[in-house]
Structure formats: structure tokens, C-alpha cells
Write an enzyme that holds these catalytic residues in place. Structure first.
Site, PDB file in Angstrom:
ATOM      1  N   SER A 142      -1.065  -8.621 -52.078  1.00  0.00           N
ATOM      2  CA  SER A 142      -0.738  -7.245 -52.313  1.00  0.00           C
ATOM      3  C   SER A 142       0.439  -7.024 -53.265  1.00  0.00           C
ATOM      4  CB  SER A 142      -0.400  -6.551 -50.984  1.00  0.00           C
ATOM      5  OG  SER A 142       0.732  -7.112 -50.389  1.00  0.00           O
ATOM      6  N   SER A 184       0.610 -12.582 -49.750  1.00  0.00           N
ATOM      7  CA  SER A 184       0.770 -11.506 -50.729  1.00  0.00           C
ATOM      8  C   SER A 184       1.829 -11.746 -51.798  1.00  0.00           C
ATOM      9  CB  SER A 184       1.072 -10.186 -50.012  1.00  0.00           C
ATOM     10  OG  SER A 184      -0.085  -9.674 -49.420  1.00  0.00           O
ATOM     11  N   LYS A 187       9.076  -4.687 -55.035  1.00  0.00           N
ATOM     12  CA  LYS A 187       7.821  -4.141 -54.523  1.00  0.00           C
ATOM     13  C   LYS A 187       8.128  -2.815 -53.827  1.00  0.00           C
ATOM     14  CE  LYS A 187       3.940  -5.691 -51.574  1.00  0.00           C
ATOM     15  NZ  LYS A 187       3.428  -6.822 -50.765  1.00  0.00           N
TER      16      LYS A 187
END
Lengths: 485, 95
Positions: free
Chosen positions: A153, A177, A78
Site C-alpha cells: 500500500s 506494504s 505516507k
């Protein structure tokens, strides 16, 4: 079956036996990204040259027998995880051209174990969002239906794993997330206990909630990834100094007598019919495996969403003060003095959702609201943690849906703060309490979207939830289903 | 609590953000919606309940007072938007 369809464990065996090389595998994955990412948009940056260099180093190690389960395995991170010399954007204009000066500790560990980095993954801006639509680099599309959100997310991480663009990915989970996008994309998403993995070098959102997590094709891969990155780090004062078990050895499939709690607050009328049906089926699967199912109550669950929203954004407003145009990141050209430079850099560099959360957090921390909202929410957080302590004296793990509904359509309520928050209502209690939790595939909706099942465990009992998740996975085989891309 | 333009401007000032009139109206409405939704936080009785600052019991970390390798100045300054020697450079502060 294509090479990119295989799991980390299967690929490790093939690499170890010299049936394939890491260079060959890395090339396959990069070609897969090239072919599918125009539709998915999971990657913000690709690290092609560095990936081949790492693959060649891994092949040398594999040839000399000096390897770990991750040697030569292509993975992705990420884009809020710092990678020295590689752009780390947090999916924000603020960090659009930010080259990290040092590595996150978890990336240091992955590199030392021979992992190959394919690139950096799309996400909600500064991890603030639940649909990946707040990204400066455009939304991520769900591989099961491109009109739907990947979740967020860590939407890029989940979509990349579900698209078989990467063997595994690392995301971060502040209120769900990792688990929520994993559920929406049909992957396994593991949020370890707070303190299990170092946060050093992860750009913070809400520091008392943030925890790195793994997104993988199956539970065995989750156990291997966790083993690789868990453990004490002197650079993170909230990282727990505890031994790291061999998580894979917990994957026996035997869960007879395991006490599983079903919290009544998580099986409310808010569940979609598809999710309710999948949970009923899952409960029966666990019964058939010999587990004992017990109704339990977590009486303060109704306050968790408010508690999380107040505290996480208060912490966020504080964390985001570092982005002021002075040291690094975006700097405005529209200023004549330092005060204007700070204000205009932040105004021009942050997206709308980030600005709103900063405002909410700042409001919560004003003198007028500090006691009645911020400290009050901290006290309620204690009550929520006590709920979990109490229930874990009666049962070993908890079973809940990961989300109330499957993935929403892109554009559906992205601007509605309450709708966004509602998709995390079953995941943020684990972050409030600091416990571990995992989302595993548990079926599909009538329109073909994945549904996730969440298992929550005692602090640092990742073995417990992995063991139960593995038994369920091996019985149901939902994880074997693949998005048609 | 009603969030009017003056209130949102005050919060934006504290947060070092400049909002347009349109943004102020949008954020004020959104903030009101969110504050209404979190109002139930007032309901639980929390007298004698300690605030939970962090889910783990935190302890001060003592470290040996010895020199260790760290990131060097040049590496850290490599991210500077503007620099003057070994300093981050910003517009003039004192007139």
C-alpha cells in the site's frame, strides 16, 4: 548526474560541507515533483511553503555546525502518518479534509533532526490493498512503466523515491506494504521488527502487524533513516524499550561465514521465470561473497496467507469503528438520527475495498466464527512464529524473493482478492512473526520491471539484514539503475 | 458456508454499513471466495497451542501518577465536524 539523483548520504555530505544549501536542494526536489508527478501521482499533498521554512531552519543549523545526517534532507511521508496542521487523508474520502491535531512520534523525531517535509504520499485507502488502486486519489503509476502498478500500500512512497521526487520516504508495512512496492519500484524497503519504531500517530490498520518502515535509494540511506526514527516511545505501549544501535557501522561489506537460509516454501512453482532467475543469480552472489547457503524449511508457510488475511482484517474491522461521523472525518448529510449518521457516514465515506475488509473482519469476529477462525488463526500465528524461531537457531538470516512476480499491470486483478493477496505471500509471514525484513533491488524482468530480493532476520537484528543487504548491493549495483523520467 | 443476502445484511448491520443490492451480491460472492481460500487454516493441529495476540511479549506499562503536558481540548476539538462549546455535537439521540 542531477542533484535529485543523489542519495541521502551523498546529499548529507554536500550539505555538511556547504557545497549546497537545503533551500537549493528543496527547490530542486519540488521542481522534480512538479515535473514528474502528473504522470506518477505519488503525492496527495505538497507542503511547499512549510518545506522552504524547514529548509531555511536547516541551513541555519548547518551554518552553525549543529546538524544530524538528516538536517536539510527533503523527505516525504505516507499519508497515514499524522502531521500536525497538515492534511492526513489515508487516501480516503473519509479523511479527505482531516487536519491532524498532533504529530506522529516518528515525525516529531524527523523534525527534531532537521528533515524537510515535501508532502504526503499516496497509498491504498487506509493501507488496504497491494496495488495502490484503492486510493480515493487515483492510483500511483510505476516509474519504470507507467502502465504498471507501483505496488502497495505504500505505492506513493516507493514511486516517489524511484522517481527521485524525494530523497527518502517513510511508509508503513502491515503485510508487506513497504517491501512489496519497494520491490516493484526498484527501491530499498525496510520493515523493522515489530516494536522497533513507535506507532503513535500512525492511523492503524491492524495494530499487532503495523510497523513503519523506510523506503530509500540504497541500504546506507535505510540505515540512516532507521537510526533516526527507531527507539522507545512512552506514547506507544507496544514500542520496545531497547537500545538503538548505529546501523551504519554494520555496513562493512564483509559477510564471509554468514549463514543464509533458503526456505524451500518460498521457491515454489508460483515464481515467475524472471524472479526465479534473479534469485538464482542472487544466491550465487552471496556464495561468491563467502556466505554459507543452507536449505531450510518453514513448514507452516502455506497457512500464512490465510492467517494474515483473517487476523489483519479482524483487527481492521475493530480499528475502523472510530470512523463513525461523530468526532472527526466525513459526516453524511443524509441522516435524521445518530444511528443513521454513523451508518451513512461510513457507507458514503469508505471505498469498496475498505468496506469489504470491514465485512470480512466483522464476519471473523462474530460469535459463530470467533473460536474457529479468529482464535484458530492466532494459534497458527504462534506456529508460524515458532517456525522462524527454530530456523534462526540454525541460520543467521533468510533469503527469499520479495514477490512472486514483478509489478502487475494497473487494472489487472485489482478486484480479485486472491490475486491481491498472492502478491504479499512472501512478505506477510515477517509481520505475523514480528521479525525484521528488507527488500533490495536484485535485477529486472525481461520487460524491464524491477525485481526485489527479501532478507529476513531475527527480531531486532536489523543490523544483520542491513549488513548482508549492503554487501549484496555493493557487489551487484542494481540500486544504481534509474527509471527514465 | 454459504453467504446469502440475509447473512451479508446481518454482517453489514454489525459493521454499521448500508449496502445496495448490487453491493450485497458482489460482497457475498467475494466473501465466499475468500472464506474458501482461508479454509486451510483449519488443518494445522493446534491443541495445546497458545493464541499469539502480539508478536512481542507484552507487559503492562506502569507510569508515575503525575500530571504531564497533553493535547489541549481546543486542539483536539479542532477536528470536530460539529461542536457545541467543548463538546462534539451530534443529532438528537433521545426523543
Amino acid at each position: 548526474m542531477e542533484l535529485f539523483d543523489l542519495t541521502l548520504y551523498q546529499l548529507h555530505e554536500m550539505l555538511h560541507n556547504r557545497a549546497i544549501s537545503s533551500r537549493e536542494l528543496t527547490k530542486t526536489m519540488l521542481e522534480r515533483i512538479e515535473a514528474t508527478d502528473p504522470e506518477i501521482n505519488a503525492f496527495i499533498s505538497r507542503t511547499t511553503d512549510l518545506a522552504f521554512e524547514a529548509a531555511d531552519r536547516a541551513d541555519y543549523k548547518l551554518a552553525t555546525g549543529n546538524c544530524t545526517p538528516l538536517t536539510g534532507i527533503p523527505i516525504a511521508l505516507k499519508d497515514n502518518i499524522m502531521t500536525s496542521g497538515i492534511r492526513t487523508t489515508c487516501a480516503s474520502k473519509m479523511l479527505e479534509n482531516f487536519i491532524a491535531p498532533y504529530d506522529a512520534s516518528l515525525w516529531v523525531r524527523l523534525k527534531e533532526q532537521g528533515a524537510v517535509l515535501l508532502g504526503k504520499l499516496n497509498m491504498d485507502e487506509f493501507a488496504m490493498g497491494s496495488t495502490n488502486e484503492t486510493s480515493f486519489f487515483r492510483p500511483v503509476h510505476n516509474p519504470w512503466n507507467l502502465l504498471h502498478s507501483s505496488g502497495g500500500s505504500s505505492g506513493g512512497a516507493a514511486a516517489a523515491v524511484a522517481s527521485r521526487q524525494t530523497v527518502a520516504a517513510i511508509g508503513t508495512d502491515t503485510g508487506g506494504s513497504v517491501r512489496q512496492p519497494a520491490a516493484h519500484c526498484g527501491c530499498v524497503g525496510l520493515k523493522p521488527s515489530y516494536g522497533r519504531i513507535s506507532r503513535h500517530g500512525i492511523i492503524p490498520y491492524a495494530s499487532s502487524f503495523d510497523q513503519a518502515g523506510t523506503i530509500t535509494r540504497d541500504v546506507r540511506d535505510a540505515s540512516l533513516m532507521l537510526k533516526a526514527i527507531a527507539g522507545y516511545d512512552v506514547k506507544d505501549s507496544t514500542c520496545a524499550d531497547r537500545a538503538v544501535p548505529d546501523y551504519s557501522s554494520a555496513l562493512t561489506g564483509a559477510i564471509r561465514g554468514l549463514k543464509i537460509g533458503l526456505p524451500e516454501e518460498y521457491f515454489s512453482k508460483e515464481l515467475s521465470a524472471d524472479v526465479k532467475k534473479a534469485m538464482d543469480t542472487a544466491v550465487q552472489v552471496f556464495k561468491d561473497l563467502g556466505a554459507e547457503l543452507h536449505p531450510v524449511s518453514l513448514p507452516h508457510t502455506d497457512y500464512a496467507a490465510a492467517c494474515y488475511y483473517l487476523l489483519a482484517n479482524a483487527e481492521a474491522s475493530s480499528n475502523m469503528t472510530r470512523f463513525d461521523g461523530v468526532h472527526f472525518g466525513y459526516r453524511t448529510e443524509n441522516s435524521t438520527n445518530l444511528e443513521e449518521l454513523m451508518i451513512m457516514s461510513r457507507t458514503e465515506g469508505f471505498g469498496s475495498e475498505v468496506k469489504f475488509r470491514i465485512l470480512l473482519g466483522t464476519h471473523t469476529l462474530t460469535a459463530e466464527n470467533y473460536q474457529k477462525r479468529y482464535v484458530k488463526a492466532q494459534k497458527v500465528r504462534w506456529l508460524i512464529q515458532q517456525d522462524f524461531d527454530n530456523v534462526f537457531s540454525k541460520v543467521d538470516i533468510l533469503l527469499t524473493p520479495t514477490t512472486p512476480t514483478p509489478a502487475p499491470l494497473l487494472g489487472e486483478g485489482a478486484e480479485d482478492p486472491l490475486q491481491t493477496a498472492s502478491s504479499d505471500i512472501f512478505t506477510n509471514p515477517a509481520n505475523l512473526a514480528g521479525i525484521c525484513a528488507i527488500s533490495i533491488p536484485a535485477g529486472f524482468s525481461s520487460n524491464g520491471l524491477p525485481i526485489g530480493l527479501q532478507l529476513m532476520g531475527r527480531p531486532f537484528d536489523e543490523e544483520g539484514i542491513l549488513k548482508a543487504a549492503y554487501a549484496f548491493e555493493q557487489t551487484t549495483k542494481w540500486h544504481m539503475e534509474k527509471a527514465a523520467l | 458456508m454459504s453467504i446469502d443476502n440475509a447473512a451479508i445484511s446481518q454482517i453489514a448491520g454489525l459493521a454499521k454499513l448500508a449496502l445496495s443490492d448490487t453491493e450485497s451480491r458482489q460482497f457475498a460472492a467475494k466473501l465466499e471466495t475468500v472464506l474458501a481460500s482461508v479454509k486451510n487454516i483449519e488443518n494445522p493441529v493446534t491443541s495445546n497451542i497458545p493464541p499469539l495476540l502480539c508478536p512481542l511479549p507484552l507487559q503492562n506499562v506502569f507510569r508515575a501518577d503525575v500530571v504531564r503536558p497533553s493535547n489541549d481540548t481546543e486542539t483536539l476539538l479542532s477536528v470536530a465536524v460539529d461542536r457545541y462549546g467543548d463538546y462534539f455535537k451530534v443529532p438528537q439521540i433521545i426523543e
